[in-house]
Design an enzyme around this catalytic site. Structure first.
Site, PDB file in Angstrom:
ATOM      1  N   ASN A  57      -1.318   1.094  -4.591  1.00 24.89           N
ATOM      2  CA  ASN A  57      -0.175   2.012  -4.673  1.00 24.89           C
ATOM      3  C   ASN A  57      -0.631   3.442  -4.954  1.00 24.89           C
ATOM      4  O   ASN A  57      -1.228   3.722  -5.989  1.00 24.89           O
ATOM      5  CB  ASN A  57       0.774   1.545  -5.785  1.00 24.89           C
ATOM      6  CG  ASN A  57       1.277   0.133  -5.555  1.00 24.89           C
ATOM      7  OD1 ASN A  57       2.234  -0.087  -4.847  1.00 24.89           O
ATOM      8  ND2 ASN A  57       0.601  -0.837  -6.158  1.00 24.89           N
ATOM      9  N   TYR A 115       6.898  -3.963   7.296  1.00 26.36           N
ATOM     10  CA  TYR A 115       5.832  -2.960   7.166  1.00 26.36           C
ATOM     11  C   TYR A 115       4.475  -3.634   7.035  1.00 26.36           C
ATOM     12  O   TYR A 115       3.495  -3.222   7.665  1.00 26.36           O
ATOM     13  CB  TYR A 115       6.113  -2.085   5.944  1.00 26.36           C
ATOM     14  CG  TYR A 115       5.052  -1.058   5.648  1.00 26.36           C
ATOM     15  CD1 TYR A 115       4.936   0.090   6.417  1.00 26.36           C
ATOM     16  CD2 TYR A 115       4.155  -1.224   4.579  1.00 26.36           C
ATOM     17  CE1 TYR A 115       3.970   1.040   6.144  1.00 26.36           C
ATOM     18  CE2 TYR A 115       3.192  -0.283   4.305  1.00 26.36           C
ATOM     19  CZ  TYR A 115       3.097   0.849   5.084  1.00 26.36           C
ATOM     20  OH  TYR A 115       2.130   1.785   4.819  1.00 26.36           O
ATOM     21  N   GLY A 175      -0.788  12.620   9.901  1.00 28.05           N
ATOM     22  CA  GLY A 175      -0.062  12.623   8.627  1.00 28.05           C
ATOM     23  C   GLY A 175      -0.652  13.636   7.671  1.00 28.05           C
ATOM     24  O   GLY A 175      -0.634  13.454   6.453  1.00 28.05           O
ATOM     25  N   GLY A 176      -1.164  14.723   8.231  1.00 22.01           N
ATOM     26  CA  GLY A 176      -1.956  15.678   7.454  1.00 22.01           C
ATOM     27  C   GLY A 176      -1.180  16.463   6.432  1.00 22.01           C
ATOM     28  O   GLY A 176      -1.787  17.108   5.564  1.00 22.01           O
ATOM     29  N   HIS A 205       8.460   6.058  -3.364  1.00 25.37           N
ATOM     30  CA  HIS A 205       7.819   4.975  -4.073  1.00 25.37           C
ATOM     31  C   HIS A 205       8.071   5.136  -5.577  1.00 25.37           C
ATOM     32  O   HIS A 205       8.696   6.085  -6.018  1.00 25.37           O
ATOM     33  CB  HIS A 205       6.318   4.942  -3.758  1.00 25.37           C
ATOM     34  CG  HIS A 205       6.026   4.448  -2.384  1.00 25.37           C
ATOM     35  ND1 HIS A 205       5.837   5.294  -1.322  1.00 25.37           N
ATOM     36  CD2 HIS A 205       5.883   3.183  -1.893  1.00 25.37           C
ATOM     37  CE1 HIS A 205       5.591   4.583  -0.227  1.00 25.37           C
ATOM     38  NE2 HIS A 205       5.615   3.304  -0.543  1.00 25.37           N
ATOM     39  N   LYS A 234       1.171  -3.290   9.497  1.00 24.40           N
ATOM     40  CA  LYS A 234      -0.104  -2.794   8.988  1.00 24.40           C
ATOM     41  C   LYS A 234      -1.224  -3.822   9.163  1.00 24.40           C
ATOM     42  O   LYS A 234      -2.382  -3.465   9.398  1.00 24.40           O
ATOM     43  CB  LYS A 234       0.039  -2.405   7.513  1.00 24.40           C
ATOM     44  CG  LYS A 234       0.700  -1.052   7.303  1.00 24.40           C
ATOM     45  CD  LYS A 234      -0.158   0.061   7.868  1.00 24.40           C
ATOM     46  CE  LYS A 234       0.354   1.432   7.503  1.00 24.40           C
ATOM     47  NZ  LYS A 234      -0.513   2.506   8.050  1.00 24.40           N
TER      48      LYS A 234
END
Length: 319
Positions: free
Chosen positions: A170, A141, A8-9, A184, A145
């Site tokens: 967050n 989700y 996820g870089g 978000h 996780k």
């Protein structure tokens, strides 16, 4: 040179770690940032090929199928299955390729919903993760996780793997996802306020603005992830969040965004939209006992930096 691969870089937190790596390079270590175009982590064969190419000694696993409240409510199957697959494939490959350490990213949405779990008290700490169901609005989700913690503990038990997990509150900051459907709260507010400024319309906030949240600036979180890679080795997850006294309402956050843009009209709250979970206060006592000198960026300053980044990079921002 030891390689630390960051999955996820190219996302928000990956961008933050790139920023930290430039400012605070680590002697003898090279950060390698990979993303979906380098390999689909939901596919085991592609994940194995990625590990074979990079040959990392360490992994910071940030890749996830994420989104705001409304994506969580509409795409629960995908968010559950995609995150389970990514996490399983990364852990399998870390073991197969002899990775020294894996740091995985959780979320404070994994914690029990207090109205369903009266035995759990706020502020929430690391000990209560599995003591009740999460809020229904993001349970798919959240459960996926939560399994990161379970998987990490079993890899430790069975294979002596040094797998740790971190639970940030967050997150917001430069290079966020500003998609109308999947963003978000803070990037959604930034995009809406920018549109209101350009079009001369009202800045409309979905919901009542009353729910409370703890937010963490992505550059602060990036520094904490790098610190944890080198200094945290406990099997228990670690909450990464500002002090509970820094919890603020969505309405206050919207006003910070308006101030950063110079938007002067009153905010408009559209209460036909769901507020989601009202409050999920977590404590950072454990973090601050281990890293007492760490200082968080004040929210108005961090939001102003985020707004400036959006204004300067709108053409390339994830919309």
């Amino acid at each position: 040179m030891k390689k630390i691969m960051v999955t996820g870089g190219k996302g928000m937190l990956g961008y933050g770690i790139q920023h930290v790596a430039r400012l605070e390079p680590r002697d003898g270590y090279q950060f390698v940032f990979v993303d979906l175009e380098d390999g689909d982590l939901c596919d085991l064969a592609q994940t194995e090929a990625l590990f074979a190419r990079v040959q990392p000694q360490g992994v910071i696993h940030l890749a996830a199928d994420v989104g705001g409240l409304y994506k969580n409510m509409a795409q629960g199957v995908e968010m559950f299955e995609n995150n389970l697959l990514m996490n399983m494939n990364v852990m399998r490959c870390c073991r197969k390729f002899g990775v020294d350490k894996l740091v995985s990213c959780l979320s404070t949405c994994i914690f029990p919903e207090l109205t369903l779990c009266p035995h759990v008290q706020m502020p929430i700490d690391e000990s209560v993760i599995h003591m009740g169901p999460p809020h229904p609005s993001n349970e798919a989700y959240a459960y996926a996780k939560r399994m990161v913690d379970v998987q990490s503990r079993y890899y430790r038990k069975q294979y002596k793997s040094n797998f740790i997990s971190l639970a940030p509150t967050n997150i917001f900051g430069p290079n966020d996802n500003y998609s109308p459907e999947h963003s978000h709260v803070i990037p959604a507010l930034i995009r809406k306020c920018d549109a209101a400024m350009r079009q001369g319309t009202d800045f409309v906030v979905w919901g009542s603005g009353k729910p409370l949240r703890q937010f963490i600036f992505s550059f602060d979180l990036a520094r904490l992830f790098v610190w944890a890679y080198f200094h945290y080795n406990d099997p228990e997850p670690l909450i990464l969040a500002p002090d509970e006294s820094q919890e603020v309402s969505i309405g206050r956050i919207a006003q910070y965004v308006a101030d950063a843009f110079g938007y002067a009209k009153p905010l408009v709250f559209d209460t036909k939209y769901s507020d989601g979970q009202f409050k999920r206060t977590v404590t950072n006592r454990k973090l601050m006992s281990l890293n007492p000198s760490f200082r968080f960026t004040p929210l108005p300053e961090a939001i102003k930096t985020s707004v400036q980044w959006f204004q300067e990079n709108m053409a390339d921002a994830r919309l």
